[in-house]
Design an enzyme around this catalytic site. Structure first.
Site, PDB file in Angstrom:
ATOM      1  N   CYS A 146       0.839  -1.200   0.000  1.00 21.98           N
ATOM      2  CA  CYS A 146       0.000   0.000   0.000  1.00 21.98           C
ATOM      3  C   CYS A 146       0.866   1.239   0.000  1.00 21.98           C
ATOM      4  CB  CYS A 146      -0.925   0.009   1.224  1.00 21.98           C
ATOM      5  SG  CYS A 146      -2.128   1.372   1.195  1.00 21.98           S
ATOM      6  N   GLU A 205      -4.144   1.670  -2.252  1.00 20.68           N
ATOM      7  CA  GLU A 205      -4.950   2.880  -2.419  1.00 20.68           C
ATOM      8  C   GLU A 205      -5.289   2.999  -3.906  1.00 20.68           C
ATOM      9  OE1 GLU A 205      -6.991   5.794  -3.006  1.00 20.68           O
ATOM     10  OE2 GLU A 205      -6.562   5.712  -0.859  1.00 20.68           O
ATOM     11  N   SER A 258     -12.537   6.660   3.344  1.00 16.82           N
ATOM     12  CA  SER A 258     -12.010   6.191   4.634  1.00 16.82           C
ATOM     13  C   SER A 258     -11.753   7.420   5.499  1.00 16.82           C
ATOM     14  CB  SER A 258     -10.711   5.399   4.419  1.00 16.82           C
ATOM     15  OG  SER A 258     -10.979   4.194   3.746  1.00 16.82           O
ATOM     16  N   LEU A 259     -12.761   7.801   6.276  1.00 14.74           N
ATOM     17  CA  LEU A 259     -12.681   9.055   7.033  1.00 14.74           C
ATOM     18  C   LEU A 259     -12.031   8.843   8.401  1.00 14.74           C
ATOM     19  CD1 LEU A 259     -13.408  12.054   6.950  1.00 14.74           C
ATOM     20  CD2 LEU A 259     -15.601  11.465   8.010  1.00 14.74           C
ATOM     21  N   HIS A 260     -12.704   8.132   9.289  1.00 19.46           N
ATOM     22  CA  HIS A 260     -12.157   7.636  10.557  1.00 19.46           C
ATOM     23  C   HIS A 260     -11.868   8.687  11.628  1.00 19.46           C
ATOM     24  CE1 HIS A 260     -11.945   4.018   8.275  1.00 19.46           C
ATOM     25  NE2 HIS A 260     -10.936   4.420   7.539  1.00 19.46           N
ATOM     26  N   ASN A 335     -10.813  -4.167  13.688  1.00 17.76           N
ATOM     27  CA  ASN A 335     -10.339  -5.545  13.612  1.00 17.76           C
ATOM     28  C   ASN A 335      -8.915  -5.608  14.143  1.00 17.76           C
ATOM     29  OD1 ASN A 335     -12.640  -6.789  12.308  1.00 17.76           O
ATOM     30  ND2 ASN A 335     -12.096  -5.564  10.523  1.00 17.76           N
ATOM     31  N   CYS A 378     -11.786  -6.357   7.368  1.00 15.71           N
ATOM     32  CA  CYS A 378     -11.372  -5.034   6.940  1.00 15.71           C
ATOM     33  C   CYS A 378     -10.098  -4.611   7.666  1.00 15.71           C
ATOM     34  CB  CYS A 378     -12.497  -4.037   7.241  1.00 15.71           C
ATOM     35  SG  CYS A 378     -12.131  -2.361   6.732  1.00 15.71           S
TER      36      CYS A 378
END
Length: 403
Positions: A146, A205, A258-260, A335, A378
């Site tokens: 990634c 990404e 993908s805010l988070h 996770n 995930c």
């Protein structure tokens, strides 16, 4: 309980540089070629221009509708053309190195990618199939490793080896159809297609591999081939703002972010790319996303981290930030993976967070963890290129058992 300061020592770099580039095999696969590229290939092989459109349509049907695994199967294509193609090309997909089946029915495949360099270590990615009562979702990778360094994501701890080609992305979907016997000309146990939805949420990404992802998804959504509607394809990004609008214009699939986190200070830690494209800039790109509407909402993914981003103040600010954006919020229980500094939020807190968001008018489903026992959930994908130790695997299995 995790704290936001000093979780990873010095600030993580925003992006990684690919360590390698794709080396095509001596006999490349036709998988991943567009119609125009197939026509050009046939032209190079001496097929007259007046025949190219018909031949392309034949190849397209055999490759992407019927899933032919050899040229010999393509009985409507002339024998001479098949022989000529077989001398120069294959219809190979990635090789299945391992298959794991979770106790919840989730399947994970470790796929080895062909390479033309005998000295190069074989590259591997993971692909996950998640069956549900009303759909079957395939989670597809876009990179080996990634580009990014999201601190809560196991995949983000890998190096970035290289981008996948369009053929390697399409090939994952074809492998899954092969393994599930899910091609359009074959019967499935319940008479419907098993793979109904695609999510670009695997390793990598997607918007840092834009051209290959675009070309692959246009093939996947072609209704004369694999035929998965763009409305059933979701591309997830951590916020590569310049390519978000392009994705809407050139691909036209559903968008997930993908805010988070709802504050730049925290998101800088969780998603270091935020230091380049902060929340306000990212959300403006979402407001401008072509095709976004109440019928085609943008999904905001929000991983629930205990004591980090799960307070009701966070929920209130989330609702405020998303005002005016046709949105739904997907709450993801964290996770766990060995070595992570984070814990999953308590279920009671997740329910309070979800209730607040729902009462504010947003759909806020809590994603049911799937495939944790086979490292398929995930944020857990990590290719065998960087193997987990036996101790790490034992720890992860224990986490899954006690969830």
């Amino acid at each position: 309980m995790a704290t936001t300061a000093g979780l990873r020592g010095a600030a993580a770099p925003l992006e990684k540089t690919p360590l390698e580039t794709y080396v095509p095999p001596a006999k490349p696969s036709l998988i991943g070629l567009s119609r125009a590229e197939l026509a050009a290939t046939l032209g190079e092989l001496g097929v007259p221009e007046r025949q190219q459109k018909m031949r392309v349509q034949q190849l397209w049907h055999w490759l992407y509708f019927r899933g032919a695994s050899s040229f010999d199967e393509m009985t409507s294509v002339s024998k001479d053309t098949r022989t000529t193609l077989a001398e120069r090309f294959t219809v190979d997909r990635p090789e299945v190195v391992a298959e794991q089946i979770s106790n919840d029915g989730t399947r994970k495949w470790l796929l080895r990618l062909p390479s033309g360099d005998g000295l190069q270590k074989a590259h591997e990615v993971e692909c996950v199939y998640i069956p549900e009562t009303d759909r079957g979702t395939l989670c597809v990778s876009s990179q080996v490793g990634c580009t990014l360094n999201c601190s809560f994501c196991h995949t983000g701890t890998q190096r970035l080896v290289r981008n996948l080609t369009a053929g390697e992305i399409v090939g994952q979907i074809m492998v899954a159809r092969d393994r599930l016997n899910d091609w359009a000309d074959r019967e499935t146990p319940h008479g419907n297609r098993l793979i109904t939805n695609i999510v670009m949420m695997g390793m990598g990404e997607p918007l840092y591999n834009f051209d290959a992802v675009r070309d692959a998804l246009l093939i996947v959504s072609d209704n004369e081939g694999i035929g998965i509607s763009r409305r059933r394809i979701t591309l997830s990004t951590s916020g590569v703002v310049p390519n978000i609008k392009r994705a809407g214009e050139e691909i036209g699939v559903a968008l997930a972010i993908s805010l988070h986190a709802v504050r730049d200070e925290l998101r800088n830690e969780l998603v270091p790319l935020n230091r380049k494209y902060p929340i306000a800039e990212l959300l403006q790109a979402c407001r401008d996303y072509p095709g976004a509407s109440n019928a085609r909402r943008i999904t905001f993914e929000y991983v629930m981290l205990k004591g980090v981003n799960d307070s009701l103040d966070d929920a209130r600010l989330l609702v405020k930030l998303l005002k005016g954006i046709p949105a739904k919020i997907n709450l993801i229980p964290f996770n766990p993976w060995p070595g992570s500094a984070y814990e999953c939020s308590d279920w009671e807190q997740i329910e309070k967070f979800s209730e607040y968001v729902f009462n504010a008018g947003y759909s806020s489903p809590v994603r049911t963890p799937r495939g944790r026992d086979i490292l398929a959930a995930c944020g857990q994908l990590k290719s065998e290129t960087e193997k987990l130790s036996a101790r790490e695997r034992q720890a992860l299995r224990a986490m899954a058992m006690t969830d």
